[in-house]
Design a protein around this motif. Sequence first.
Motif, PDB file in Angstrom:
ATOM      1  N   TYR A  21      -7.264 -18.435  28.479  1.00 39.23           N
ATOM      2  CA  TYR A  21      -7.758 -17.521  28.872  1.00 39.23           C
ATOM      3  C   TYR A  21      -8.523 -17.378  30.587  1.00 39.23           C
ATOM      4  O   TYR A  21      -9.025 -16.482  31.063  1.00 39.23           O
ATOM      5  CB  TYR A  21      -9.248 -17.389  28.387  1.00 39.23           C
ATOM      6  CG  TYR A  21      -8.964 -17.021  26.517  1.00 39.23           C
ATOM      7  CD1 TYR A  21      -8.693 -15.758  26.054  1.00 39.23           C
ATOM      8  CD2 TYR A  21      -9.251 -17.935  25.877  1.00 39.23           C
ATOM      9  CE1 TYR A  21      -8.514 -15.329  25.006  1.00 39.23           C
ATOM     10  CE2 TYR A  21      -9.149 -17.496  24.545  1.00 39.23           C
ATOM     11  CZ  TYR A  21      -8.844 -16.350  24.069  1.00 39.23           C
ATOM     12  OH  TYR A  21      -8.422 -15.803  22.730  1.00 39.23           O
ATOM     13  N   VAL A  77      -9.024  -9.000  28.709  1.00 39.37           N
ATOM     14  CA  VAL A  77      -8.992  -8.833  27.284  1.00 39.37           C
ATOM     15  C   VAL A  77      -9.449  -7.269  27.069  1.00 39.37           C
ATOM     16  O   VAL A  77     -10.598  -7.128  27.512  1.00 39.37           O
ATOM     17  CB  VAL A  77      -9.890  -9.839  26.557  1.00 39.37           C
ATOM     18  CG1 VAL A  77      -9.911  -9.410  25.099  1.00 39.37           C
ATOM     19  CG2 VAL A  77      -9.423 -11.180  26.542  1.00 39.37           C
ATOM     20  N   GLN A 123     -11.499  -6.199  21.799  1.00 43.48           N
ATOM     21  CA  GLN A 123     -10.607  -6.969  21.247  1.00 43.48           C
ATOM     22  C   GLN A 123     -11.210  -8.429  21.330  1.00 43.48           C
ATOM     23  O   GLN A 123     -12.021  -8.746  22.158  1.00 43.48           O
ATOM     24  CB  GLN A 123      -9.197  -7.218  22.213  1.00 43.48           C
ATOM     25  CG  GLN A 123      -8.449  -5.736  21.967  1.00 43.48           C
ATOM     26  CD  GLN A 123      -8.035  -5.386  20.534  1.00 43.48           C
ATOM     27  OE1 GLN A 123      -7.374  -6.508  19.874  1.00 43.48           O
ATOM     28  NE2 GLN A 123      -8.241  -4.378  19.889  1.00 43.48           N
ATOM     29  N   GLY A 162      -9.583 -11.610  21.540  1.00 42.73           N
ATOM     30  CA  GLY A 162      -8.648 -12.664  22.255  1.00 42.73           C
ATOM     31  C   GLY A 162      -7.543 -11.980  22.490  1.00 42.73           C
ATOM     32  O   GLY A 162      -7.109 -10.976  22.637  1.00 42.73           O
ATOM     33  N   LEU A 163      -6.628 -13.044  23.119  1.00 44.01           N
ATOM     34  CA  LEU A 163      -4.996 -12.650  23.495  1.00 44.01           C
ATOM     35  C   LEU A 163      -4.230 -13.376  22.868  1.00 44.01           C
ATOM     36  O   LEU A 163      -4.299 -14.525  22.241  1.00 44.01           O
ATOM     37  CB  LEU A 163      -4.883 -13.245  24.959  1.00 44.01           C
ATOM     38  CG  LEU A 163      -5.731 -12.259  26.036  1.00 44.01           C
ATOM     39  CD1 LEU A 163      -5.561 -13.182  27.328  1.00 44.01           C
ATOM     40  CD2 LEU A 163      -5.074 -11.018  26.181  1.00 44.01           C
TER      41      LEU A 163
END
Length: 324
Positions: free
Chosen positions: A14, A36, A40, A42-43
């Motif tokens: 992150y 992000v 959402q 997370g990635l």
Amino acid sequence: MSKSIFVGIDTSNYTTSLAAVDQDGRAVSVRRLLKVEQGQRGLRQSDALFAHTVNLPELFAQFSSRLAESFGSYEIAALGVSERPRRVEGSYMPCFLAGISAAVAASETLRKPLYRFSHQEGHIEAAVFGTSNTNRAFDPDTREFYAFHMSGGTCELVRVTADDGRYISQIVANTLDITVGQLIDRSGVKLGMDFPCGAELERLAFKSKKGFHPRVKGDGSGGINLAGFENKFDSLRESEEPAVLAGFIFDVAVAAIKKMLFDSGAEQSGLPVLFAGGVMSSSLIRQRLGDGNYYFTIPEYATDNAVGTAILAKKNYIREEALK
């Protein structure tokens, strides 16, 4: 006369981070959170890797200006990079490939040594360094201690052994389902906050006048479960205001930390406990944990950063030079 500096690169899931330390221990760092999208939680690794690839050239330009401002004339003596999450066989995340690529290119071009570390080692070293800016500094010569690594995707208590400029760590307690960081972020997103949610959720939790005493369950050997508290949070939303909900999540976080300390034997060992990772930048958690053989760093060095990696590069370079 040019000043020798040591550069660290860290591309976590992150944050894109660059840092440098000089011979006197002064640190300079730049970092950028990966974006992000609203709502959402997370990635994906592919998205994180792409974001680092975009961020690194821009950050290096900013970094170069900061180095000139802070150090004047300087020469890079060595570089360090985070290449994997933990210092164990099989530990791997694609997002670190961006940092490795940049570090190898810089090392080969400058013809300077490159040292590779784990992201967790960098967190530990940065936390040790950051305690020097608090009223309770951690002795950097400590050989055996415990360390919490609590961030968005990690929730571990490890027993650490200092090992010639590196750290060997053994997990003695961890979450078996979701992490404390995930619980915080998922709860914050449900309340309409931007990811990552820790700082905003904490500000809201400080307004709560209601306390909870959550009972965290474990397997008796350090493993704990937290997923049930996400369900409890959802049920509380029907009757409680957002500040109380935020306070509940931080009460769970504190209960989880205490459970891990006790079940692992760390609390009873007498060894110091160092707190690292983004979750541990929380002043509310620190306040609610109370007294103990605990060492907290300042927020700048708790969250993802490359300062620890730069310091580790410096330590290993100095050690190798002394052996010549």
